[in-house]
Design an enzyme around this catalytic site. Sequence first.
Site, PDB file in Angstrom:
ATOM      1  N   GLU A 214     -86.777 -50.245  90.383  1.00  0.00           N
ATOM      2  CA  GLU A 214     -87.937 -49.623  89.732  1.00  0.00           C
ATOM      3  C   GLU A 214     -87.658 -49.234  88.278  1.00  0.00           C
ATOM      4  O   GLU A 214     -88.288 -48.329  87.745  1.00  0.00           O
ATOM      5  CB  GLU A 214     -88.438 -48.436  90.554  1.00  0.00           C
ATOM      6  CG  GLU A 214     -88.918 -48.840  91.945  1.00  0.00           C
ATOM      7  CD  GLU A 214     -89.688 -47.751  92.666  1.00  0.00           C
ATOM      8  OE1 GLU A 214     -89.737 -46.604  92.172  1.00  0.00           O
ATOM      9  OE2 GLU A 214     -90.243 -48.042  93.752  1.00  0.00           O
TER      10      GLU A 214
ATOM     11  N   GLU B 104     -89.583 -51.839  99.863  1.00  0.00           N
ATOM     12  CA  GLU B 104     -89.947 -50.461 100.221  1.00  0.00           C
ATOM     13  C   GLU B 104     -91.419 -50.406 100.584  1.00  0.00           C
ATOM     14  O   GLU B 104     -92.267 -50.892  99.831  1.00  0.00           O
ATOM     15  CB  GLU B 104     -89.714 -49.474  99.063  1.00  0.00           C
ATOM     16  CG  GLU B 104     -88.283 -49.158  98.736  1.00  0.00           C
ATOM     17  CD  GLU B 104     -88.169 -48.087  97.640  1.00  0.00           C
ATOM     18  OE1 GLU B 104     -89.104 -47.261  97.516  1.00  0.00           O
ATOM     19  OE2 GLU B 104     -87.161 -48.092  96.912  1.00  0.00           O
TER      20      GLU B 104
END
Length: 290
Positions: A122, A222
């Site tokens: 991320e 995720e």
Amino acid sequence: MRFSTTLTAIAAALPFTQAFWKGMNIGANNADGSCKTQAQWQTAFNKLKGLPQHMTSVRLYASSDCNTLANAVPAALNTGTKILVGVWTEDSAHFKAEKDALEAAINQHGTDWIIAISVGSEDLYRGDTSASTLASQIYDVRGMVRALGAKQDVGHVDTWTAWVDNANTDVITASDFIGLDGYPYFQASTIGDAYNTFWDSVTATRNQVNAVSPGKWVWVTETGWPVSGETYGGKAVASVKNAQTYWRSVACDAFNKIHIFWYAYQDYSASPSFGVFDKNGKAIYDLYSC
């Protein structure tokens, strides 16, 4: 769709009942902040292996932090668990320590325990780096592990919104696989709309990837629904009931469609908390029925 030879070989090696990797994200810290020992990693891996889904794959966030690979790899070898390795990219000293830890693990244990390697997590979503810098780090790690004999794919994990941003196409080009993080909860979705919201994010990412670099696999690295926390955007309600609903609608479906790593094994006192097991190792909601 064109598949990488490495992933084709991996898929062929999986049992018929496990055509896709299915596992969970596991942090290196215990509830008190201490680092997991080899024995604690092994306990976690055995717990996942004992689920009806027979989860023998996990995603780890880093390599050097908390001696993650030094402790987790022996535990993985003892339990038949495979690891989606994380290499943290923030600051040059940390990045070097991560590469050193990965190199040490490969030199000591070979490469059979590796599913793939994610360089960064991320980073694009947070705006911590540029796409070109991150792409260079992916090439750097790939070159290192290839020299060590590792043939597994090397890619990156980021939010689906980062992947569909045209400013980040350098990372798609550099990556062998695309790790997608998608949370309908953070899109202020109702639990009733969450299934469609999730798959819409997968489709959008696949479309962007195929436009930039056709044939690369998109993995879900995720996703999950919080068991506690605030109501996000006035619609997304965090609760055990909704986490259970999301598991049964999304996880039970996705296990048969895509490589997926659920978030998360434990989340302790975070808010919102996405933990599947509490600090005592007891399942917070029913993982045994789909």
